[in-house]
Design an enzyme around this catalytic site. Structure first.
Site, short mmCIF file in Angstrom:
data_model
loop_
_atom_site.label_atom_id
_atom_site.label_comp_id
_atom_site.label_asym_id
_atom_site.label_seq_id
_atom_site.Cartn_x
_atom_site.Cartn_y
_atom_site.Cartn_z
N HIS A 82 -5.78 -21.09 30.74
CA HIS A 82 -7.05 -21.14 29.99
C HIS A 82 -7.80 -19.83 30.20
CE1 HIS A 82 -5.96 -25.33 30.53
NE2 HIS A 82 -6.65 -25.56 29.44
N SER A 121 -7.29 -37.43 24.33
CA SER A 121 -7.76 -37.48 25.72
C SER A 121 -8.70 -38.65 25.97
CB SER A 121 -8.51 -36.18 26.06
OG SER A 121 -7.67 -35.07 25.92
N GLU A 138 -3.75 -38.36 27.02
CA GLU A 138 -4.04 -37.44 28.12
C GLU A 138 -5.17 -38.03 28.95
OE1 GLU A 138 -5.26 -32.81 28.96
OE2 GLU A 138 -6.16 -33.83 27.23
N TRP A 139 -4.88 -38.30 30.22
CA TRP A 139 -5.94 -38.76 31.13
C TRP A 139 -6.51 -37.55 31.84
CZ3 TRP A 139 -5.16 -41.10 36.58
CH2 TRP A 139 -6.41 -41.37 37.15
N ARG A 140 -7.74 -37.17 31.49
CA ARG A 140 -8.46 -36.09 32.16
C ARG A 140 -9.18 -36.69 33.36
NH1 ARG A 140 -10.53 -31.54 29.44
NH2 ARG A 140 -11.56 -31.24 31.44
N LYS A 148 1.29 -24.41 27.62
CA LYS A 148 0.02 -24.64 26.93
C LYS A 148 -0.93 -23.50 27.24
CE LYS A 148 -3.94 -27.71 26.76
NZ LYS A 148 -4.98 -27.58 27.75
#
Length: 190
Positions: free
Chosen positions: A118, A6, A30-32, A143
């Protein structure tokens, strides 16, 4: 297995200053984007996509409800995802399914969705139901990231993952157990 790393710039200057060579061993970047104010995301996007041109990129906009850094309603969340996807075509788009279920149909045009869940309170007993619901929507990747309070929670997630893999051998997935019992346990099949 693929290694996902990330990047979380908090400004255009930070994005421009990223040394892409530090991420040479990563399979997917991964671009957060949630570390930016919402009005800055589209301003920073060109720098990110330029830095990692030719690399697989996962666009993630994690809201506070899912452990992220940005507050967005469902309409804002979907619009930002659509804008980034239309302008830059990232290889993968993370979508917080259970937080934005009401607008999921707007994501059906994106073939490489990562449907995520999540839970920062627990490792739910109905994990197989959660995994099955996500899988039934035919995403590219499922995920889940859940909290472990005991060693048994970690083992339970491992068993859920094993059972899920047996029932869904073609589905790509990521399962993560968080908490003091594990630093970062990841089971990844991509």
């Amino acid at each position: 297995m693929k290694l996902v790393v990330s990047v979380m710039p908090k400004s255009l200057e930070e994005a421009q200053g990223i040394d892409a060579m530090r991420y040479i061993d990563a399979d997917i970047i991964e671009w957060r984007a949630d570390f930016l104010p919402k009005e800055a995301i589209l301003q920073v996007a060109p720098a990110i996509f330029e830095k990692f041109a030719g690399r697989e990129l996962l666009f993630t906009l994690r809201t506070r409800a899912e452990g992220g850094e940005i507050d967005l309603d469902s309409a804002e969340y979907v619009q930002i995802i659509k804008d980034v996807a239309q302008l830059y075509q990232p290889e993968y788009i993370d979508f917080e399914y259970f937080s934005h279920k009401d607008v999921f149909e707007e994501m059906l045009d994106f073939p490489n969705l990562v449907l995520s869940y999540h839970n920062f309170q627990e490792t739910p007993e109905n994990m197989m139901e959660i995994l099955s619901e996500l899988t039934s929507l035919t995403p590219k990747v499922v995920k889940v990231s859940v909290m472990a309070h005991t060693e048994q929670d970690v083992l339970d997630l491992m068993n859920f993952t094993r059972g899920f893999k047996t029932l869904n051998p073609e589905q790509e997935y990521v399962t993560i157990s968080m908490g003091k019992w594990v630093r970062f346990l990841v089971s990844l099949q991509m």
